[in-house]
Design an enzyme around this catalytic site. Structure first.
Site, PDB file in Angstrom:
ATOM      1  N   SER A  18       4.761 -37.009 -47.350  1.00  7.25           N
ATOM      2  CA  SER A  18       6.087 -36.609 -46.929  1.00  7.25           C
ATOM      3  C   SER A  18       6.569 -37.341 -45.675  1.00  7.25           C
ATOM      4  O   SER A  18       6.844 -38.533 -45.726  1.00  7.25           O
ATOM      5  CB  SER A  18       6.088 -35.087 -46.732  1.00  7.25           C
ATOM      6  OG  SER A  18       7.377 -34.574 -46.743  1.00  7.25           O
ATOM      7  N   ASP A  47       8.541 -51.593 -44.615  1.00  5.69           N
ATOM      8  CA  ASP A  47       9.703 -52.310 -45.161  1.00  5.69           C
ATOM      9  C   ASP A  47      10.350 -53.220 -44.137  1.00  5.69           C
ATOM     10  O   ASP A  47      10.887 -54.276 -44.477  1.00  5.69           O
ATOM     11  CB  ASP A  47      10.738 -51.311 -45.694  1.00  5.69           C
ATOM     12  CG  ASP A  47      10.360 -50.768 -47.067  1.00  5.69           C
ATOM     13  OD1 ASP A  47       9.279 -51.142 -47.564  1.00  5.69           O
ATOM     14  OD2 ASP A  47      11.138 -49.975 -47.629  1.00  5.69           O
ATOM     15  N   LYS A  71       4.645 -37.778 -52.032  1.00  4.21           N
ATOM     16  CA  LYS A  71       5.625 -36.699 -52.068  1.00  4.21           C
ATOM     17  C   LYS A  71       6.942 -37.212 -51.503  1.00  4.21           C
ATOM     18  O   LYS A  71       7.102 -37.364 -50.301  1.00  4.21           O
ATOM     19  CB  LYS A  71       5.161 -35.487 -51.272  1.00  4.21           C
ATOM     20  CG  LYS A  71       6.173 -34.346 -51.354  1.00  4.21           C
ATOM     21  CD  LYS A  71       5.816 -33.213 -50.449  1.00  4.21           C
ATOM     22  CE  LYS A  71       6.941 -32.198 -50.457  1.00  4.21           C
ATOM     23  NZ  LYS A  71       8.207 -32.753 -49.960  1.00  4.21           N
TER      24      LYS A  71
END
Length: 454
Positions: free
Chosen positions: A292, A303, A317
């Site tokens: 999460s 990224d 999740k």
């Protein structure tokens, strides 16, 4: 402005809080009315004809829980008792073991032990099943009942019986309850490198990480060689704090977006100017227990090529739960959105794939202990890009570079191989070398093979 919320340690959640809604219930069609009439008929039959007298409130609660249970593993109803459990867990001022647990087919399953708690020190692992407490079978009971039995006065002994996949027989683990005072952020210095561990994403976690960087600089009297951000076995927490932690290391760009049912229902979160780490190398450690909010941070830094992600594939999740108050003592915890990394990737099911897969060789059970992830939960949300099963089970592939046993590492004084490897990487490559490694990792072909959902 930050939104106050209670974090549930019994579930892996990223939680957002919205005020109680006062809008009218949406219009329902004739078929829905017929189904509701059928429900009322069943309700009346049960309350009048069941062999034992039953309480109306229990029946209603059971019906609500059944409705939410048909959705996904993270939507649930919270009554007054659940609220009290949330407050107790959030305050961190109780005698307990320090476990994040869930209920699976009537069995209590460990999501992760919190660091430096009795359970962690006793060797309880993610994926373990707890079958007995002090010799009494707890299978088939509720999660609340099991949690209450594990809590108690600090110093009181307790013995839990564990079934660990990969081992032939159950075994007992004895420990003493202790005050569970979970510090969201801790830090230390190893080999001129700052190691920042985040145990949970609660209020002010982002500010605590920024303060840890300042503390490391002051303690060293200079800038460190780099930082290791340890997110292993972190089940998540507040969405705002995941954004705040990511912003500590990013100076621009999107951190995460959350998208609801409608195409227009998109909310984006961006980094503010300024990198508190001053551009120094960062390695993020994750494992199967990183879920999460942890995945939001790891995905954002990966990224943006700001950090090298190392360890094992994360939990997977990628959904957001909203806490909707129904009264002063009850609330609805409902999955309302999926979240996406800056590159537009949903981590639901697949998780965050590390740039460098590093097994925890210092764990003698790591080869035989199955990893417990979102994709293993019944009724979990399906990724919009369907992942092949072999992708979700790719942990079974062994890397020939990592051959040392736990015993051999212990003889060398290595108790945490993943952290040891991260520290070695920063020390060996230095800032420029690590940047080259991050850029190389960003350019390599994706390991996952995906197909369009039919």
């Amino acid at each position: 402005m930050k939104k106050p919320v209670l974090q549930a340690a019994a579930l892996v959640l990223t939680v957002a809080l919205l005020p109680a809604t006062t809008s009218a219930i949406s219009a329902v069609d004739a078929n829905t009315y017929r189904e509701m009439e059928q429900f009322m008929s069943v309700f009346e039959r049960v309350r009048n004809d069941y062999v034992d007298q039953v309480d109306d409130a229990d029946l209603i609660k059971g019906a609500i829980e059944g409705m939410l249970g048909s959705l996904d593993p993270h939507s649930s109803f919270l009554d007054a008792r659940d609220f009290e459990n949330l407050r107790t867990q959030t305050d961190g001022n109780y005698g307990g073991l320090g476990l994040s647990v869930t209920l699976e087919d009537g069995a209590v399953k460990v999501i992760a032990p919190f660091k430096d708690t009795p359970a962690d020190k006793a060797g309880v692992k993610a994926g373990d099943y707890i079958t007995h407490i002090d010799g009494e079978l707890i299978y088939g009971g509720t999660l609340d009942e099991a949690v209450e039995e594990m809590r108690g006065k600090p110093g009181e002994p307790i013995t839990i019986t564990i079934v660990r996949p990969g081992r032939d027989k159950p075994f007992d683990v004895s420990m003493k309850r202790a005050i569970i005072d979970l510090k969201p952020v801790t830090w230390e210095i190893k080999d001129q490198i700052g190691v920042i561990s985040i145990n949970s994403f609660s209020n002010d976690t982002g500010a605590d990480v920024a303060a840890a960087i300042v503390g490391i600089d002051k303690s060293l009297g200079k800038k460190p060689l780099g930082y290791v951000l340890d997110l292993r076995s972190n089940p998540g927490g507040l969405l705002d704090e995941a954004v705040s932690v990511s912003d500590v290391f990013l100076s621009r760009g999107e951190i995460v977006s959350q998208r609801g049912r409608e195409k227009s229902d998109i909310e984006r979160y961006f980094a503010k100017s300024g990198d508190a780490a001053g551009g120094l190398p960062v390695i993020v450690l994750i494992d199967a227990g990183s879920a999460s909010a942890s995945e939001i941070v790891a995905g954002a830094l990966q990224d943006h090529h700001r950090a090298l992600v190392m360890g094992e594939r994360s939990f997977g999740k990628g959904s957001v739960q909203t806490l909707l108050p129904l009264s002063n003592s009850s609330a609805l915890r409902l999955t309302t959105a999926r979240y996406y990394t800056p590159s537009g990737k949903s981590v639901q099911e697949g998780g965050i794939e590390p740039d460098i897969n590093v097994p925890q060789l210092s764990d003698p059970d790591y080869k035989t202990r199955p990893r417990f992830r979102e994709s293993d939960l019944r009724r979990h949300l399906i990724n919009e890009i369907k992942l092949k099963d072999d992708v979700l089970e790719e942990d079974s592939k062994e890397d020939p570079r990592f051959t040392q046993s736990a015993e051999e590492l212990k003889e060398q004084g290595v108790e945490d191989f993943q952290l040891h490897y991260a520290l070695q990487t920063i020390g060996r490559l230095g800032p420029d070398g690590l940047k080259m490694a991050m850029n190389k990792a960003a350019k390599k072909p994706a390991k996952k093979t995906v197909v369009a959902k039919k």
